[in-house]
Write a protein that holds these residues in place. Structure first.
Motif, PDB file in Angstrom:
ATOM      1  N   GLY A   9       0.826  -1.216   0.000  1.00 40.84           N
ATOM      2  CA  GLY A   9       0.000   0.000   0.000  1.00 40.84           C
ATOM      3  C   GLY A   9       0.851   1.252   0.000  1.00 40.84           C
ATOM      4  N   GLY A  10       0.242   2.370   0.349  1.00 37.32           N
ATOM      5  CA  GLY A  10       1.005   3.622   0.400  1.00 37.32           C
ATOM      6  C   GLY A  10       2.044   3.556   1.498  1.00 37.32           C
ATOM      7  N   ASP A  11       3.192   4.183   1.306  1.00 36.49           N
ATOM      8  CA  ASP A  11       4.196   4.138   2.375  1.00 36.49           C
ATOM      9  C   ASP A  11       3.705   4.983   3.551  1.00 36.49           C
ATOM     10  OD1 ASP A  11       4.574   6.676   1.336  1.00 36.49           O
ATOM     11  OD2 ASP A  11       6.704   6.679   1.775  1.00 36.49           O
ATOM     12  N   SER A  71       4.040  -1.416  -3.023  1.00 38.20           N
ATOM     13  CA  SER A  71       3.234  -1.254  -4.245  1.00 38.20           C
ATOM     14  C   SER A  71       1.779  -1.522  -3.883  1.00 38.20           C
ATOM     15  CB  SER A  71       3.670  -2.245  -5.326  1.00 38.20           C
ATOM     16  OG  SER A  71       3.219  -3.553  -4.998  1.00 38.20           O
ATOM     17  N   ARG A  72       0.914  -1.217  -4.823  1.00 37.04           N
ATOM     18  CA  ARG A  72      -0.510  -1.513  -4.606  1.00 37.04           C
ATOM     19  C   ARG A  72      -0.929  -2.729  -5.424  1.00 37.04           C
ATOM     20  NH1 ARG A  72      -2.787   2.413  -1.544  1.00 37.04           N
ATOM     21  NH2 ARG A  72      -1.863   4.484  -1.594  1.00 37.04           N
ATOM     22  N   THR A  73       0.010  -3.665  -5.615  1.00 36.84           N
ATOM     23  CA  THR A  73      -0.290  -4.886  -6.383  1.00 36.84           C
ATOM     24  C   THR A  73      -1.281  -5.763  -5.616  1.00 36.84           C
ATOM     25  OG1 THR A  73       1.937  -4.828  -7.278  1.00 36.84           O
ATOM     26  CG2 THR A  73       0.761  -6.934  -7.451  1.00 36.84           C
ATOM     27  N   THR A 125      -1.396   2.787   8.203  1.00 30.74           N
ATOM     28  CA  THR A 125      -1.949   3.757   7.253  1.00 30.74           C
ATOM     29  C   THR A 125      -1.977   5.126   7.913  1.00 30.74           C
ATOM     30  OG1 THR A 125      -3.945   4.587   6.158  1.00 30.74           O
ATOM     31  CG2 THR A 125      -4.318   2.951   7.840  1.00 30.74           C
ATOM     32  N   ILE A 126      -1.557   6.122   7.168  1.00 32.46           N
ATOM     33  CA  ILE A 126      -1.638   7.477   7.727  1.00 32.46           C
ATOM     34  C   ILE A 126      -3.101   7.878   7.873  1.00 32.46           C
ATOM     35  CG2 ILE A 126       0.597   8.223   6.798  1.00 32.46           C
ATOM     36  CD1 ILE A 126      -1.096   9.983   4.808  1.00 32.46           C
ATOM     37  N   ASP A 127      -3.993   7.206   7.119  1.00 32.20           N
ATOM     38  CA  ASP A 127      -5.408   7.598   7.128  1.00 32.20           C
ATOM     39  C   ASP A 127      -6.129   7.196   8.420  1.00 32.20           C
ATOM     40  OD1 ASP A 127      -4.939   8.499   4.597  1.00 32.20           O
ATOM     41  OD2 ASP A 127      -6.068   6.938   3.569  1.00 32.20           O
ATOM     42  N   ASN A 128      -5.540   6.258   9.187  1.00 33.45           N
ATOM     43  CA  ASN A 128      -6.108   5.786  10.455  1.00 33.45           C
ATOM     44  C   ASN A 128      -7.498   5.182  10.290  1.00 33.45           C
ATOM     45  OD1 ASN A 128      -5.877   5.390  13.264  1.00 33.45           O
ATOM     46  ND2 ASN A 128      -7.155   7.177  13.681  1.00 33.45           N
ATOM     47  N   VAL A 168      -5.941  17.721   2.596  1.00 36.14           N
ATOM     48  CA  VAL A 168      -5.119  16.674   3.223  1.00 36.14           C
ATOM     49  C   VAL A 168      -5.577  15.311   2.712  1.00 36.14           C
ATOM     50  CG1 VAL A 168      -4.708  18.064   5.302  1.00 36.14           C
ATOM     51  CG2 VAL A 168      -6.653  16.496   5.254  1.00 36.14           C
ATOM     52  N   MET A 169      -4.789  14.255   3.013  1.00 30.42           N
ATOM     53  CA  MET A 169      -5.168  12.915   2.565  1.00 30.42           C
ATOM     54  C   MET A 169      -6.329  12.385   3.404  1.00 30.42           C
ATOM     55  SD  MET A 169      -1.765  10.939   1.326  1.00 30.42           S
ATOM     56  CE  MET A 169      -1.069  11.309  -0.288  1.00 30.42           C
ATOM     57  N   GLY A 170      -6.934  11.358   2.922  1.00 30.27           N
ATOM     58  CA  GLY A 170      -8.091  10.770   3.586  1.00 30.27           C
ATOM     59  C   GLY A 170      -9.105  10.439   2.521  1.00 30.27           C
ATOM     60  N   ARG A 171      -8.945   9.227   2.017  1.00 29.95           N
ATOM     61  CA  ARG A 171      -9.762   8.795   0.882  1.00 29.95           C
ATOM     62  C   ARG A 171     -11.206   8.504   1.314  1.00 29.95           C
ATOM     63  NH1 ARG A 171      -8.004   6.053  -3.670  1.00 29.95           N
ATOM     64  NH2 ARG A 171      -5.894   5.688  -2.896  1.00 29.95           N
ATOM     65  N   HIS A 172     -11.326   7.663   2.354  1.00 26.94           N
ATOM     66  CA  HIS A 172     -12.662   7.271   2.814  1.00 26.94           C
ATOM     67  C   HIS A 172     -12.997   7.836   4.183  1.00 26.94           C
ATOM     68  CE1 HIS A 172     -12.618   4.383  -0.418  1.00 26.94           C
ATOM     69  NE2 HIS A 172     -11.482   3.885   0.040  1.00 26.94           N
ATOM     70  N   ALA A 221     -10.589  17.004   3.404  1.00 26.84           N
ATOM     71  CA  ALA A 221     -10.020  15.684   3.101  1.00 26.84           C
ATOM     72  C   ALA A 221     -10.220  15.433   1.613  1.00 26.84           C
ATOM     73  CB  ALA A 221     -10.725  14.613   3.919  1.00 26.84           C
ATOM     74  N   GLU A 222      -9.231  14.811   0.975  1.00 23.63           N
ATOM     75  CA  GLU A 222      -9.303  14.606  -0.483  1.00 23.63           C
ATOM     76  C   GLU A 222     -10.559  13.853  -0.922  1.00 23.63           C
ATOM     77  OE1 GLU A 222      -5.940  12.136  -1.506  1.00 23.63           O
ATOM     78  OE2 GLU A 222      -6.502  10.661   0.012  1.00 23.63           O
ATOM     79  N   GLY A 223     -11.105  13.028  -0.006  1.00 26.91           N
ATOM     80  CA  GLY A 223     -12.276  12.223  -0.372  1.00 26.91           C
ATOM     81  C   GLY A 223     -13.598  12.869   0.031  1.00 26.91           C
ATOM     82  N   GLY A 271      -0.642  16.702   0.006  1.00 31.78           N
ATOM     83  CA  GLY A 271      -0.217  15.511  -0.741  1.00 31.78           C
ATOM     84  C   GLY A 271       0.757  14.627   0.012  1.00 31.78           C
ATOM     85  N   HIS A 272       1.788  14.172  -0.702  1.00 39.30           N
ATOM     86  CA  HIS A 272       2.690  13.166  -0.142  1.00 39.30           C
ATOM     87  C   HIS A 272       3.639  13.699   0.917  1.00 39.30           C
ATOM     88  CE1 HIS A 272       1.075  11.275  -3.734  1.00 39.30           C
ATOM     89  NE2 HIS A 272       1.247  10.149  -3.079  1.00 39.30           N
ATOM     90  N   VAL A 273       3.659  15.011   1.096  1.00 36.36           N
ATOM     91  CA  VAL A 273       4.444  15.567   2.218  1.00 36.36           C
ATOM     92  C   VAL A 273       3.986  14.911   3.529  1.00 36.36           C
ATOM     93  CG1 VAL A 273       4.765  17.683   3.582  1.00 36.36           C
ATOM     94  CG2 VAL A 273       4.894  17.779   1.102  1.00 36.36           C
ATOM     95  N   GLN A 274       2.684  14.593   3.585  1.00 35.70           N
ATOM     96  CA  GLN A 274       2.128  13.996   4.814  1.00 35.70           C
ATOM     97  C   GLN A 274       2.636  12.586   5.065  1.00 35.70           C
ATOM     98  OE1 GLN A 274      -2.460  14.979   4.712  1.00 35.70           O
ATOM     99  NE2 GLN A 274      -1.549  15.168   2.693  1.00 35.70           N
ATOM    100  N   ARG A 275       3.114  11.923   4.028  1.00 32.31           N
ATOM    101  CA  ARG A 275       3.551  10.523   4.189  1.00 32.31           C
ATOM    102  C   ARG A 275       5.058  10.407   4.296  1.00 32.31           C
ATOM    103  NH1 ARG A 275       0.038   7.404  -0.091  1.00 32.31           N
ATOM    104  NH2 ARG A 275       2.046   6.979  -1.002  1.00 32.31           N
ATOM    105  N   GLY A 276       5.765  11.518   4.012  1.00 31.01           N
ATOM    106  CA  GLY A 276       7.222  11.413   3.941  1.00 31.01           C
ATOM    107  C   GLY A 276       7.913  11.813   5.235  1.00 31.01           C
TER     108      GLY A 276
HETATM  109  O1  F6P Z   1      -2.412   5.238   1.927  1.00 28.69           O
HETATM  110  C1  F6P Z   1      -3.637   5.896   1.797  1.00 28.69           C
HETATM  111  C2  F6P Z   1      -3.439   7.188   1.115  1.00 28.69           C
HETATM  112  O2  F6P Z   1      -2.627   7.937   1.915  1.00 28.69           O
HETATM  113  C3  F6P Z   1      -4.735   7.912   0.780  1.00 28.69           C
HETATM  114  O3  F6P Z   1      -5.147   8.861   1.699  1.00 28.69           O
HETATM  115  C4  F6P Z   1      -4.428   8.544  -0.551  1.00 28.69           C
HETATM  116  O4  F6P Z   1      -5.584   8.697  -1.318  1.00 28.69           O
HETATM  117  C5  F6P Z   1      -3.520   7.553  -1.155  1.00 28.69           C
HETATM  118  O5  F6P Z   1      -2.786   6.994  -0.117  1.00 28.69           O
HETATM  119  C6  F6P Z   1      -2.586   8.115  -2.217  1.00 28.69           C
HETATM  120  O6  F6P Z   1      -1.855   7.058  -2.704  1.00 28.69           O
HETATM  121  P1  F6P Z   1      -0.804   7.100  -3.898  1.00 28.69           P
HETATM  122  O7  F6P Z   1       0.480   7.565  -3.296  1.00 28.69           O
HETATM  123  O8  F6P Z   1      -0.722   5.697  -4.344  1.00 28.69           O
HETATM  124  O9  F6P Z   1      -1.333   8.046  -4.913  1.00 28.69           O
END
Ligand code: F6P
Length: 343
Positions: A9-11, A71-73, A125-128, A168-172, A221-223, A271-276
């Protein structure tokens, strides 16, 4: 034992801390051999691995990302991939696998029980938004990054008397938006769980601004979704787990707010600043506790289970409970606390 590890999944900040903890206890306490599969389930399908030992894990604790790659495989979406994955695990003599991931990665882990694969899950998951654990590692770091950003946006918004829409991120689930919005004093927080009405959003902002010059931060939230028929959003590509690539709702919102209220509006997409970057101390500790608990679970034969945090204790829960339903934002927190500060 020979124990495999993968991150899918997402890092997420803290993944390396889990790997380090599994390897430390596995090698030093249980005398296991540890093998990393690269790039999530893709590595298991293709048989691509990297050896893991205590020496290779030195310096990992504060490092963001994952040394294993991700990966998201989804093996269940690629012809013959499940059979290949099972064959890889057999040929590499893997007794048990530790899968570190979110709902998708752990959903595959749960499915694979039918193939006789011994798997322990670690929630990430950063989304919790993963059920059965009160929190996932990575979330605290993401909230801190978003809160720091909102603090910075306040001063520039105030100087220019602007509305800034911070996405910010947060799909669901809107956990990051809700927590960072409360911590950062947002004037409006929009989350996927609560369809928003653009008229109400604009009324709140007008009310806030009518007493004079005062800027507003809208956290979205993005979603997040508008009430049916009120605003149209674009949709993007879909991944192997059926998720649409999100990002961009803030542009539509800012344009609409400016058009309706006349307040100058700008957009910041975190965006991805939140995951890095480096995990917070909280996430490093949680990830370390999860890693230790996961290798213990392997040695207890507690397969098709996930380690989880409940009432400050690390427990084991069935993987089925974790992946059955997403954990969404507590309405009491959103309506009872966050909403008190809207407008
Ligand atoms: O891991 C979940 C997430 O952080 C979601 O909030 C976001 O929609 C998604 O990852 C983005 O993923 P990618 O980096 O694959 O575009």
């Amino acid at each position: 034992m020979r124990v495999g590890l993968l991150t899918g999944g997402g890092d997420c900040p803290g993944l390396n801390a889990v790997i380090r903890a599994v390897v430390r206890k596995g090698e030093r306490h249980y005398e296991d051999e540890l093998l990393g599969f690269t790039d999530g389930w893709r590595g298991v399908i293709e048989g691509t691995t990297m050896p893991l030992d205590v020496e290779r894990c030195r310096g990992l604790l504060p490092r963001g990302g994952t040394i294993l790659g991700t990966s998201r495989t989804n093996p269940y979406k690629v012809d013959g991939a499940v059979e290949k994955a099972v064959a890889t695990l057999r040929s590499k003599a893997i007794d048990a696998l530790i899968a570190i991931g979110g709902e998708d990665t752990l959903g595959v882990a749960h499915e694979l029980r039918g193939e006789g694969v011994n798997i322990v899950g670690v929630p990430k998951t950063i989304d919790n938004d993963l059920s059965a654990t009160e929190v996932t590692f990575g979330f605290d770091t993401a909230v801190q990054i978003a809160t720091d950003a909102i603090d910075r946006l306040h001063t520039t918004a105030e100087s220019h008397d602007r509305v800034i829409v911070c996405e910010v991120m947060g799909r669901h689930a809107g956990w990051i938006a809700t927590h960072a919005g409360i911590a950062g004093g947002a004037a409006e927080i929009l989350i996927p769980e609560e369809a928003f009405d653009i008229d109400v959003v604009c009324d709140n902002l007008r009310r806030r601004h009518e007493k004079g010059r005062f800027a507003s931060i809208v956290v979205v939230a993005e979603g997040a979704q508008p009430k049916e028929g009120t605003l149209s959003l674009q949709s993007g590509e879909v991944d192997q787990f059926g998720h649409v690539r999100l990002g961009g709702i803030s542009n539509v919102l800012a344009e609409e707010i400016e058009k309706r209220t006349g307040f100058e509006s700008r957009v910041t997409i975190l965006g991805h600043v939140q995951r890095g970057g480096t995990p917070t101390a909280f996430d490093r500790i949680l990830a370390t506790r999860f890693g230790i608990a996961a290798i213990d679970a392997v040695h207890d034969g507690a397969f098709d289970q996930m380690v989880a945090l409940q009432s400050a204790q690390i427990v084991r829960v069935p993987l089925a409970d974790a992946v059955g339903q997403l954990k969404t934002v507590d309405p009491g927190l959103y309506h009872g606390v966050a909403e008190m500060f809207f407008g």
